[in-house]
Design a protein around this motif. Structure first.
Motif, PDB file in Angstrom:
ATOM      1  N   LEU A 313       1.042  -1.412  -0.101  1.00  0.00           N
ATOM      2  CA  LEU A 313       0.105  -0.042   0.155  1.00  0.00           C
ATOM      3  C   LEU A 313       0.822   1.202  -0.045  1.00  0.00           C
ATOM      4  CD1 LEU A 313      -2.769  -0.884   2.508  1.00  0.00           C
ATOM      5  CD2 LEU A 313      -2.685  -0.920  -0.127  1.00  0.00           C
ATOM      6  N   THR A 314       2.035   1.410   0.618  1.00  0.00           N
ATOM      7  CA  THR A 314       2.739   2.394   0.769  1.00  0.00           C
ATOM      8  C   THR A 314       4.045   2.340  -0.075  1.00  0.00           C
ATOM      9  OG1 THR A 314       4.231   1.649   2.506  1.00  0.00           O
ATOM     10  CG2 THR A 314       1.959   2.802   3.335  1.00  0.00           C
ATOM     11  N   GLY A 315       4.482   1.468  -0.401  1.00  0.00           N
ATOM     12  CA  GLY A 315       5.756   1.123  -1.246  1.00  0.00           C
ATOM     13  C   GLY A 315       6.957   1.308  -0.377  1.00  0.00           C
ATOM     14  N   ARG A 316       6.665   1.528   0.978  1.00  0.00           N
ATOM     15  CA  ARG A 316       7.933   1.566   1.921  1.00  0.00           C
ATOM     16  C   ARG A 316       8.656   0.316   1.935  1.00  0.00           C
ATOM     17  NH1 ARG A 316       6.724   1.869   8.610  1.00  0.00           N
ATOM     18  NH2 ARG A 316       8.822   1.117   9.190  1.00  0.00           N
ATOM     19  N   ARG A 317      10.124   0.197   1.878  1.00  0.00           N
ATOM     20  CA  ARG A 317      10.688  -0.934   1.922  1.00  0.00           C
ATOM     21  C   ARG A 317      11.005  -1.551   3.289  1.00  0.00           C
ATOM     22  NH1 ARG A 317      14.873  -0.848  -2.716  1.00  0.00           N
ATOM     23  NH2 ARG A 317      13.685  -0.189  -4.448  1.00  0.00           N
ATOM     24  N   LEU A 318      10.653  -2.758   3.188  1.00  0.00           N
ATOM     25  CA  LEU A 318      10.944  -3.440   4.533  1.00  0.00           C
ATOM     26  C   LEU A 318      11.818  -4.647   4.490  1.00  0.00           C
ATOM     27  CD1 LEU A 318       6.969  -4.111   5.305  1.00  0.00           C
ATOM     28  CD2 LEU A 318       8.260  -2.272   6.033  1.00  0.00           C
ATOM     29  N   PRO A 319      12.665  -4.824   5.554  1.00  0.00           N
ATOM     30  CA  PRO A 319      13.845  -5.913   5.595  1.00  0.00           C
ATOM     31  C   PRO A 319      12.983  -7.423   5.457  1.00  0.00           C
ATOM     32  CG  PRO A 319      13.625  -4.888   7.613  1.00  0.00           C
ATOM     33  CD  PRO A 319      12.650  -4.110   6.842  1.00  0.00           C
ATOM     34  N   VAL A 320      13.726  -8.308   4.893  1.00  0.00           N
ATOM     35  CA  VAL A 320      13.203  -9.687   4.983  1.00  0.00           C
ATOM     36  C   VAL A 320      14.067 -10.507   5.857  1.00  0.00           C
ATOM     37  CG1 VAL A 320      12.361 -11.854   3.900  1.00  0.00           C
ATOM     38  CG2 VAL A 320      12.209  -9.493   2.678  1.00  0.00           C
ATOM     39  N   TRP A 321      13.487 -10.997   7.038  1.00  0.00           N
ATOM     40  CA  TRP A 321      14.316 -11.933   7.719  1.00  0.00           C
ATOM     41  C   TRP A 321      13.800 -13.413   7.561  1.00  0.00           C
ATOM     42  CZ3 TRP A 321      17.428 -10.446  12.392  1.00  0.00           C
ATOM     43  CH2 TRP A 321      17.988  -9.042  12.024  1.00  0.00           C
ATOM     44  N   THR A 322      14.735 -14.237   8.231  1.00  0.00           N
ATOM     45  CA  THR A 322      14.037 -15.436   8.398  1.00  0.00           C
ATOM     46  C   THR A 322      14.252 -15.580   9.944  1.00  0.00           C
ATOM     47  OG1 THR A 322      14.400 -17.831   8.048  1.00  0.00           O
ATOM     48  CG2 THR A 322      16.565 -16.773   8.238  1.00  0.00           C
ATOM     49  N   ALA A 323      13.174 -16.383  10.368  1.00  0.00           N
ATOM     50  CA  ALA A 323      13.031 -16.387  11.850  1.00  0.00           C
ATOM     51  C   ALA A 323      12.320 -17.830  12.219  1.00  0.00           C
ATOM     52  CB  ALA A 323      11.955 -15.285  12.315  1.00  0.00           C
ATOM     53  N   ASN A 324      12.740 -18.267  13.408  1.00  0.00           N
ATOM     54  CA  ASN A 324      12.642 -19.507  13.865  1.00  0.00           C
ATOM     55  C   ASN A 324      11.126 -19.869  14.340  1.00  0.00           C
ATOM     56  OD1 ASN A 324      12.864 -18.370  16.094  1.00  0.00           O
ATOM     57  ND2 ASN A 324      14.096 -19.831  17.257  1.00  0.00           N
ATOM     58  N   PHE A 325      10.255 -18.716  14.440  1.00  0.00           N
ATOM     59  CA  PHE A 325       9.012 -18.848  14.874  1.00  0.00           C
ATOM     60  C   PHE A 325       8.156 -19.089  13.671  1.00  0.00           C
ATOM     61  CE2 PHE A 325       9.585 -14.223  14.855  1.00  0.00           C
ATOM     62  CZ  PHE A 325       8.386 -13.963  14.277  1.00  0.00           C
TER      63      PHE A 325
END
Ligand code: ANZ
Ligand code: ZN
Length: 815
Positions: A313-325
C-alpha cells in the motif's frame, strides 16, 4: 443359596450360564430397538490394567442397562493389534510379532471374561487378521481411484546408524532409542489421505452433535483450526518476484515493519547459497522439531536475508528476515510482522532492534504500553493513512478490497489441519497395496490380488523392517508391464484400522467390507473411551465414516452419536503403571475379591469423566456390601413364604420401604440413562439396603421386602452382574436376570400417605400431628383442635381464624 457368599463360585456359575446360553449374542437383524454400545478396543499389550477395567466396566454397565430397558444390544470387543510394541518385543526377545500378539490376545480375552463383561464374542476380530485388513487395502484402492490418496514427500526421523526411519516414540532426546545416534530429519515419499477435503464438514458437523462433550468438540475445532484471512503479496525490491504472506489481521497492515519467512522458505534457501552463516542457521533450525505449541515460548532467533520487499500500500521498503517462529507448512511459510500488535513479532523486533509502530488503538481508549508488550486485541485503526478510525471487520474489508482490486492480495480460508500421513516405515502393520515399477512408476495392486498378506514368519536384524530382506515377498511382477517390480514396504498408520472397526462389528462374515447390517446398528449409540483419544482417533474415525458414506457403504454421517470420555486412573496422583505392582494388576484383585467387588469399587470411586484415585480400600467395602446383601436375601428366603403385595395391609415401615424402593428405581434410571453417573447408583443401592435392614421382615410387609430385594438386584445388576444373577435366581425368577425388564416406578408408592403437620396456636408451636397427605383444610383444622395439648391453649376462647399451609402447618388464631 450357598453360604457364605463365595464370589469365585458365584462368578464361575454366572459366566458359565451366559456362555452356555449365548446370552450376549446380538441379533443379526435388530429392529428399531437396536442399541449399539462400544468401548474402545485395546491394544493387546499383554495384560489388562486398571484403565481397561474402568473403561470396559463402564461400557458393560451401559450395555446391560440398555438391555434391561428393552433394547437389542450390540456390545462387541476386538483387538487393535498392529503397532510398535509387538515389534519392540520381537526385537528384544526374538518372538515374531504375530505370535506375541495372538498369545497376548488369548490371555487378555480370558481376563475380560473373568470380569464378566457381556461381550458378543462371536464378532471378535483382531485388526492383524488378513480378513480384516484386506478390506482396508481394498478401500484404500477405491480412494486412490477417486483421487483422495496422494503420494508426496514429508519429513521423517532417520536413524543414520540403523539406516531406518524411527517412529516418534523411538526418538529419545533427539537420539535413536537403540543406536543412540543423533536422529536426522529426512524427506521421504509418503502416502497421504486427503482429510483436508473434509475439513469444513468435520468442523461444521460438530455443531449438530449434542451427544458429545463440549470439551471434546472444542479440541477438535482447534485441531482443525479454520481461520479467515488474507494472502498478501509483497514485491521483492529489484527483482521480478514476490513473497506471499498469510494474515488474519489485515487491519494491521500499515504497521508491518519487516517480513519474516520460515528457514526452509525458498527465499531463505536462495539467500543462503551466498551466505554460509545463513546456511548454518537454516540447518540448525531444520534439526529442531518445532511443535506449534512451542512457537510462542521459543527463544526468538533469526537472521536478515539481505533482501527487501515493498509494502503493497505504501511502497515503503521492509527488510526480510528468516525467523525460527515461522512454520514452513502453515499459510504460505511467511508472515508480515507487526511487532506492535503480535507478541512473537514484538519479541523478535526487540531482540533485533526492528521498529515497533502502533496502528491499532484500544476501542475504549485504555492506556497501552508498547515498551512492555504488544497490544494484541482488536481495536480501532490509527496511523494508517486512508484507513484510520475503522474497527476490525471494516478495516479487514476495506483493505482486502483494496488489495484484491490491485491484484496484490486475496481472501483466503486456512486450516491448521494437515492431510493424514498414513505411511509408516514399520513392519507390523497393514501392507500398503502398492507396487513400484521402474518402468510404470507407482501401480496399485489389482483388487483381485488382495489381500497383500503381511508375512508372519519373520526374524529381526536390528530395528529395520524385515520386509526389506524378504525377496520372496518383496519382488512381484508389475501388474501393468509384467516386469519385475517391488512391493511397497510401508505399512499403514494403525489409526487406519481403528477408524472403521466399529462398523465392521456389525457385519461379521460379510463377503464385503460391510454389508446392509451396518445401517441397522450404526452409528454407535454410546461410545466409551479414554480422553487421550479425544482428537486424533475420533477425528480420523469421523473422517473415515464420511469416506465410507461417500462410497455408499454406510448411510449415516457420523460414527458415534453419544460419547463418554473417561478420566484417568491415578495412584498417588499419577497415571497408574507397572510400577504399581499388584495394586495395578486387576488379576490379583479379581482373584482376591472377585470381579463384582472390583467392578463396584471402580464404579463407586468417581463419576466417569473425572480422574479416579485408585485405592484398595474401596474393594474391602465393596465386598463387605456384597456379602451383606447376600446374607440379607438368604435370611429373607429362610423366613419362608411371602404373601402377595397388598398395599392397604402394609405398616408404616412397609410403606416407607416401598417409597424407598421406587425412589431408588427412578433415581438409578436417571443416573444410568441421562446422567451417566454410576457412583450415585451404588450409593442409592446402599441406602436401599439400609432401609431393607430396618424394615421388620414379617406379615404383610414381607411383600414389600421381597419387592425391595428384587429391585435392588435388578438395579445393581449392570454393575455387579454375577452376584445379582445369583440373587435373582434365588428370589425365584425363572427368567435369567439379563432378560429381565427394568421395573416401572409405581408413582403411588412415592406418595407419602401421611405427613406430619405442625400445629400453632397464635403463632406458637403447640403440637405435631400425623395427617393423611391429601387432607383438606376442614379435616386439618378438626384434627388440630382435637389434639389434647392444643385444647389446653384454645380452651374456652373462640376461634377467630385458621391458617392452613397444606402439608406443613395449621395456625389457629384464638382470642
Ligand atoms: C500479521 C499479524 C498481525 C498477525 C497481528 C497476527 C497479529 P491463525 O489464526 O492461527 O491462522 N502466521 C501466518 N503464517 C504463519 C506461519 N507459517 N508460521 C507462524 N505464524 C504464521 O493465525 C494466523 C496468524 O499467524 C497470521 O496473522 C500471522 O500473523 C501468523 F497483529 O499476520 B498475523
Ligand atoms: Zn511396470
Amino acid at each position: 443359596m450357598i453360604t457364605p457368599y463365595d464370589p469365585q463360585a458365584v462368578e464361575r456359575d454366572a459366566q458359565q450360564y451366559w456362555q452356555d446360553n449365548d446370552s450376549f449374542k446380538a441379533p443379526d437383524n435388530p429392529g428399531s430397538d437396536a442399541f449399539y454400545c462400544l468401548s474402545m478396543f485395546p491394544y493387546p499389550s499383554g495384560r489388562l490394567h486398571m484403565g481397561h477395567v474402568r473403561t470396559y466396566t463402564l461400557g458393560d454397565v451401559i450395555a446391560r442397562y440398555q438391555r434391561l430397558k428393552g433394547h437389542s444390544v450390540l456390545h462387541p470387543m476386538g483387538w487393535d493389534a498392529f503397532g510398535l510394541p509387538a515389534e519392540n518385543a520381537a526385537i528384544k526377545n526374538n518372538i515374531p510379532p504375530a505370535n506375541w500378539t495372538y498369545s497376548n490376545i488369548d490371555y487378555m480375552r480370558g481376563q475380560m471374561q473373568s470380569l464378566g463383561f457381556g461381550f458378543d464374542w462371536s464378532r471378535e476380530f483382531a485388526t492383524c487378521d488378513p480378513d480384516y485388513y484386506r478390506w482396508e487395502q481394498w478401500f484404500f484402492l477405491r480412494l486412490y481411484e477417486k483421487g483422495l490418496v496422494e503420494r508426496r514427500s514429508a519429513i521423517v526421523n532417520w536413524d543414520p546408524v540403523d539406516q531406518t526411519v524411527l517412529a516418534n516414540e523411538q526418538v529419545e532426546n533427539g537420539r535413536g532409542w537403540r543406536s543412540g545416534a543423533v536422529v536426522e530429519r529426512r524427506e521421504m515419499q509418503q502416502w497421504f489421505l486427503k482429510i483436508t477435503d473434509y475439513a469444513d464438514e468435520l468442523l461444521d458437523q460438530l455443531d449438530e452433535m449434542p451427544g458429545w462433550p463440549d470439551s471434546v468438540k472444542n479440541m477438535q475445532r482447534n485441531w482443525i483450526g479454520r481461520s479467515h484471512g488474507l494472502e498478501i503479496d509483497f514485491a521483492v525490491a529489484g527483482r521480478d518476484e514476490s513473497i506471499t504472506v498469510y494474515t488474519t489481521r489485515p487491519d494491521t497492515l500499515l504497521g508491518a515493519t519487516y517480513v519474516a519467512v520460515a528457514a526452509q522458505h525458498p527465499l531463505a534457501l536462495a539467500a543462503a547459497e551466498h551466505n554460509p552463516e545463513l546456511g548454518a542457521f537454516i540447518e540448525r533450525c531444520a534439526n529442531v522439531k518445532t511443535a506449534e505449541a512451542d512457537l510462542a515460548t521459543l527463544p526468538k532467533e533469526g537472521m536478515a536475508l539481505g533482501v527487501e520487499v515493498e509494502h503493497p500500500l505504501t511502497g515503503r521498503r521492509l527488510p526480510v528476515w528468516t525467523a525460527n517462529f515461522v512454520l514452513m507448512d502453515y499459510g504460505s511459510g511467511a508472515v508480515m510482522s507487526v511487532p506492535a500488535h503480535d507478541q512473537r513479532d514484538w519479541e523478535f523486533a526487540r531482540e533485533y532492534g526492528l521498529p515497533i509502530e502502533q496502528v491499532i488503538a484500544p476501542a475504549d481508549d485504555a492506556p497501552i504500553d508498547l515498551d512492555a508488550e504488544a497490544f494484541v486485541a482488536r481495536g480501532i485503526t490509527v496511523n494508517s493513512p486512508g484507513f484510520d478510525g475503522l474497527e476490525f471487520q471494516a478495516a479487514f474489508d476495506v483493505i482486502a478490497d483494496a488489495l484484491e482490486a490491485g491484484g496484490r492480495g486475496r481472501r483466503r480460508t486456512n486450516y491448521r489441519l494437515r492431510d493424514w500421513g498414513v505411511s509408516r516405515q514399520r513392519y507390523w502393520g497393514c501392507p500398503i497395496p502398492m507396487i513400484h515399477c521402474d518402468h510404470c512408476g507407482v501401480v496399485p495392486v489389482p483388487t483381485s490380488d488382495l489381500p497383500v498378506v503381511l508375512p508372519t514368519e519373520v526374524s529381526f536384524e536390528g530395528v529395520r523392517s524385515p520386509l526389506h530382506d524378504m525377496p520372496e515377498w518383496l519382488q512381484v511382477p508389475c501388474p501393468v508391464c509384467g516386469r519385475m517390480a517391488r512391493r511397497e514396504t510401508d505399512t499403514f498408520d494403525t489409526f487406519m484400522e481403528s477408524s472403521w472397526y466399529a462398523n465392521k462389528f456389525t457385519s461379521p462374515g460379510a463377503n464385503a467390507m460391510l454389508d446392509d447390517r451396518v445401517n441397522l446398528w450404526a452409528p454407535v449409540n454410546h461410545y466409551v473411551g479414554g480422553i487421550e483419544h479425544a482428537i486424533l482417533h475420533l477425528l480420523y474415525a469421523r473422517f473415515y465414516h464420511k469416506l465410507l458414506r461417500d462410497e455408499g457403504l454406510v448411510a449415516s454421517d457420523e460414527p458415534f452419536e453419544r460419547l463418554l470420555m473417561l478420566g484417568m486412573v491415578l495412584r498417588n496422583g499419577r497415571k497408574m503403571s507397572k510400577k504399581d505392582g499388584d495394586a495395578g494388576d486387576p488379576q490379583m484383585l479379581i482373584d482376591r475379591y472377585g470381579a463384582d467387588a472390583v467392578r463396584q469399587a471402580m464404579m463407586f470411586a468417581a463419576p466417569p469423566e473425572q480422574s479416579v484415585e485408585w485405592a484398595e480400600g474401596g474393594l474391602e467395602s465393596a465386598s463387605r456390601f456384597l456379602r451383606r446383601i447376600w446374607r440379607g436375601v438368604e435370611d429373607h428366603l429362610a423366613a419362608g413364604e411371602v404373601p402377595a403385595l397388598d398395599v392397604a395391609a402394609l405398616s408404616d415401615a412397609g410403606l416407607e420401604l416401598r417409597r424407598k424402593t421406587h425412589e431408588t428405581i427412578g433415581r438409578a434410571d436417571d443416573d444410568y440413562g441421562r446422567r451417566v453417573q454410576f457412583n450415585t447408583v451404588v450409593a442409592a443401592g446402599m441406602e436401599l439396603a439400609n432401609t431393607i435392614a430396618k424394615t421388620p421382615d414379617e406379615g404383610a410387609d414381607r411383600a414389600a421386602v421381597r419387592e425391595a430385594w428384587n429391585a435392588l438386584a435388578l438395579v445393581l445388576s449392570p454393575i455387579t452382574p454375577h452376584v445379582c444373577h445369583a440373587l435373582w435366581q434365588a428370589l425365584g425368577h425363572s427368567e435369567p436376570m439379563v432378560d429381565a425388564a427394568w421395573p416401572a416406578v409405581d408413582d403411588a408408592a412415592l406418595e407419602r400417605s401421611t405427613i406430619e403437620l405442625v400445629v400453632q396456636v397464635n403463632g406458637k408451636l403447640r403440637a405435631r400431628i400425623d395427617m393423611a397427605a391429601d387432607a383438606d383444610e376442614t379435616a386439618a383444622r378438626e384434627a388440630a383442635l382435637a389434639d389434647e395439648n392444643v385444647q389446653r391453649f384454645v380452651a374456652d376462647k373462640s376461634l377467630r381464624k385458621a391458617i392452613y399451609v397444606p402439608g406443613k402447618l395449621v395456625n389457629l388464631v384464638v382470642g
